[in-house]
Write a protein that holds these residues in place. Sequence first.
Motif, PDB file in Angstrom:
ATOM      1  N   MET A  22       0.846  -1.191   0.000  1.00  0.00           N
ATOM      2  CA  MET A  22       0.000   0.000   0.000  1.00  0.00           C
ATOM      3  C   MET A  22       0.884   1.245   0.000  1.00  0.00           C
ATOM      4  N   ALA A  23       0.663   2.108  -0.974  1.00  0.00           N
ATOM      5  CA  ALA A  23       1.478   3.323  -1.048  1.00  0.00           C
ATOM      6  C   ALA A  23       1.193   4.197   0.169  1.00  0.00           C
ATOM      7  N   PRO A  24       2.239   4.673   0.805  1.00  0.00           N
ATOM      8  CA  PRO A  24       2.003   5.515   1.987  1.00  0.00           C
ATOM      9  C   PRO A  24       1.206   6.756   1.608  1.00  0.00           C
ATOM     10  N   GLU A  62      -2.553 -10.320  -2.453  1.00  0.00           N
ATOM     11  CA  GLU A  62      -2.139  -8.931  -2.195  1.00  0.00           C
ATOM     12  C   GLU A  62      -2.477  -8.034  -3.387  1.00  0.00           C
ATOM     13  N   LEU A  63      -2.259  -8.572  -4.589  1.00  0.00           N
ATOM     14  CA  LEU A  63      -2.497  -7.749  -5.783  1.00  0.00           C
ATOM     15  C   LEU A  63      -3.979  -7.432  -5.966  1.00  0.00           C
ATOM     16  N   GLU A 118      -4.677  -4.675  -3.592  1.00  0.00           N
ATOM     17  CA  GLU A 118      -4.078  -3.417  -4.059  1.00  0.00           C
ATOM     18  C   GLU A 118      -4.856  -2.829  -5.246  1.00  0.00           C
ATOM     19  N   VAL A 169      -6.832   0.924  -5.379  1.00  0.00           N
ATOM     20  CA  VAL A 169      -6.567   2.052  -6.292  1.00  0.00           C
ATOM     21  C   VAL A 169      -7.498   2.024  -7.515  1.00  0.00           C
TER      22      VAL A 169
END
Lengths: 186, 397
Positions: free
Chosen positions: A1-3, A148-149, A152, A156
């Motif tokens: 996860m992008a911060p 996970e993908l 994710e 988004v």
Amino acid sequence: MAPSELRLQSMLRAMIEVIQPAIDRSQQLAIDQANIMIGTLRMLLDQNNKAYEFRMVELRQYAKLVRKLLELAQGGPETQSSCRAAKGVLARAEPIAALPIPTQAVLTDLVRAMRTTADELLQAAHADGNPAFRRAAARLVLDAGGQELVRERVWVRAAGFEADPRALPSMEESLSLDKTNEHQPG
Amino acid sequence: MPLVDSKQNPSDAFIATMRERFPTERLIDETLTRKMRRRSGPPHRSQTTAALKERLERFLSKRIEGPFSVSHLRALAGGSSKEQFAFQLKWQDDSGPRDEMLVLRMRPAESIVETHPLREYQALNAVRHVIPVPPVHWIDSTGEELGEPALVYGFCEGITKPPQEGPYNPRGGFGEKYRKILGPQFVRYFAELAKCDWSKSDMSAFEAPRVGTNEGVIAQINGWERVWQEDCIEDFPLMTLTAQWLRENAPPVDHVSLVHQDFRGGNFLFSPADGRITAILDWELVFLGDRHADLAFFMSPLFGEVDGETGKMFLGGLVEEKEFLADYERLSGLPIDPARLDYYGVFSCWRGGVNSLATASRIMMGEKTHQDIRVGWILATAPLVLSRVHESLKGRL
């Protein structure tokens, strides 16, 4: 996860260095709202990753308040009725308020440590693990990566890169995939 | 105040370890080493127009004999990796007086792809007779004169996408009208690139792999894995697993082509009046290697467009897969190997993961580019391209 702090920081920078200076000085409403945007982004950056912790503090404080009120409550039917209702809500709240829930920062550090640990185990398996461990490590990492993908991609989805965004599960479903492990879109 | 982690201040020992662990082409090594040595430096701040104009005039005075004038210097929009400025130049050369709009293309403090301008410069010169590209005039390889490494090339007229209205949509495609005109041209230039004889050009900035070996792709994997290690904020075991798989399955190259690595819609200009492609852009990632890397990248799920009426999928929003592959083989005279196409599909998506997952976050963290907000947007492509990797590796491990 992008911060998310990085995203907020980059939004703030774009507002300050590019967008705000480019607004025509005669556009007072736009200037005013751009300044409020900058202030709001600064506030969000400051609050970022602390909302959950903030709510937990609120919960603990209110649970304490309600507990004290109940201890002192005396009165007629209305007071008694309110006390019965309050006891019910408190019974739900106190066990949660008592949980030692980590802060977002602690959680992030732990997740990063686990990522690194899994990565090192994979590398070790590749370097000198026995063949069975090496194969198993590869498959487990691949399976976990698949889950996970999906998570994710859902996270988004609003960015608009998916050819068929409806093929993905909902945000709620994706966050429960570790329990169900059933949904695997292509 | 930029956020930081330990990789924002890399030690000499860390830099040396990266260089030793991941041997790659000399100029790529030089470029990445420079990046790491400058990392702890200040955030990117664009030069003022006045300061840049002064530097540009000094730069040009060493390359143009006689009087010249620079005017209308301004920043251009678009592009995720380099800062670009347009300006008007009046000067005189052997052909007589000239009055042209030019483009200054500069590296920011750190870019989503860290590249050396000499490779772009040489590639543009190598292909200019077979593919429409901007005429490249001058280069500052080191950045000593212009502040950062940069190229000066001719401004090309055209647009990258038909005009769209409404909110931003990264999948906004070309539509049927332009697709029919652009598709055949695009495939022709794609084929021209693969068969282009680069050997007669100055390609001293490149190291060509030997035919029949996989040394070229191994050097590429080393380069990108080094970028991953230098830039990533969090480990991602699937990226490591994929790098292992790529190394163990690296195929030999049968024909060494110039590989653009970003050959797709959005990276070429066309005239909206007649649909003629006026320039193929963004040659910064170019290397000498296997054409399948370009083919697989173009076929990435990220760039596909489904026609709203027919439901047909168009690669890159331009051409159907069967037609594309057949035309490419016919026009290039080079065969397409399905196994290598599949391999490079994994490679290009993994490489996309390095850019988006590792470098995008890293340069946002250091505020190292003028395009933090755009590279943050690109971050959202990572899970989609890595899903292609995941699909390919399933059943093979």
